[in-house]
Write an enzyme that holds these catalytic residues in place. Sequence first.
Site, PDB file in Angstrom:
ATOM      1  CB  SER A   1      -0.972   0.050   1.246  1.00 32.06           C
ATOM      2  OG  SER A   1      -0.005  -0.020   2.449  1.00 32.06           O
TER       3      SER A   1
ATOM      4  CG  HIS B   1      -4.308  -1.356  -1.353  1.00 32.77           C
ATOM      5  ND1 HIS B   1      -4.884   0.002  -1.617  1.00 32.77           N
ATOM      6  CD2 HIS B   1      -3.969  -1.399  -0.113  1.00 32.77           C
ATOM      7  CE1 HIS B   1      -4.745   0.590  -0.217  1.00 32.77           C
ATOM      8  NE2 HIS B   1      -4.140  -0.424   0.724  1.00 32.77           N
TER       9      HIS B   1
ATOM     10  CE  LYS C   1      -7.399  -0.179   1.617  1.00 38.31           C
ATOM     11  NZ  LYS C   1      -7.930  -0.869   2.743  1.00 38.31           N
TER      12      LYS C   1
END
Length: 414
Positions: free
Chosen positions: A201, A229, A260
């Site tokens: 990240s 991610h 996310k």
Amino acid sequence: MTTQAPQTRSTKSPEATTEHFYRHLQTELQGIREAGLFKSERIITSPQGALVKTQDGREVINLCANNYLGLSAHPQVLEAAHEALRTHGYGLSSVRFICGTQDIHKELEQRLARFLGTEDTILYAAAFDANGGLFEPLLGEQDAIVSDELNHASIIDGIRLCKAKRYRYKHNDMADLDRQLTEARHAGARHVLVFTDGVFSMDGTIAQLDQIREITDRHGALLGIDECHASGFMGKTGRGTHEHRGVYGKVDIITGTLGKALGGASGGFTTGRKEVIELLRQRSRPYLFSNTVAPSIVGASLAVLDLLEASTALRDKLELNTTYFREAIQQAGFQIKPGTHPIVPIMVFDAVKAQQLSARLLELGVYAVGFFYPVVPKEQARVRVQISAVHEREHLERAVAAFAQAGRELGLVK
């Protein structure tokens, strides 16, 4: 006759003792401020999007959300959340094994498994819980975990709760991974699990899963990845890092988040073989002792998967936006971490400078946050930008212009 030593009694009152503790905390906080490491929270008053409103009423370009696909306020996602509220309520007031499992929870688990190429999925209240509750139920003191040294804090904390022997390999270093696996096998480990972030990240580094899979196969080890991610946009159809690296369907355990790219609310999951998921349902403490994921989040997440399975348009636009921004910000004179991921670390190195750059950008209409120790190593401070499919080219052009102006004013670029 035995004589006892006289007992000493504290002369401090309980009030004085507790007040000493609070003064200690005040000193710690002051030290953080003086070192330029204090993290402040900025308040926004609007939904996530290419533009957000700050508490002072200004509208600024948002370059630091994990809203990779722009789905946090997508009309179809919002409508699905409203519908789930209407049909399934606000909350379950229960953990899963008591009375916290609805039909939509089971549907989402199966949809995630299908999307990610696995057999079954278990939902958690947060992705941090998915990693925190993964290792201890599956592995014991006869086993070993081999972990990338830059893995996320949730992975590190989850491994600490496990009695398996721990090995760390140098970040993204395949030769060192091989050495650590060899050492684990020579030490007599019964089962060995290699675990890595799919995408890291802070740097946007994409794990070399194809090589890691080959190395783990040679050593008879399992492979697990954290896809927080990556899920939804990495790979040609957005399945994740394993699709991007050509090992789709060949990863043993995947953890991820709904917070996310997959809608941006909250909630996490672990997906893999049925035996793994079933044992987690029996023994994973964050699952057993935390409330069910809210129905509105589950309903919205199902709508997210509908969108992603119907078209790759959002991940394709994200890829184009990322390519443009990475090229433009370097042309403006900034040093970035190389790569192709929409995480773009703009390196400043000095913590105070990173905060100054972030503050000046906000004045210029760009919301981008500085990162510094202990979030990243000392002297590796940066402003981390995250590109979204919801950004239009004009947003990115204006952002690059603001970076260039602020960089010149602070002496970071010419």
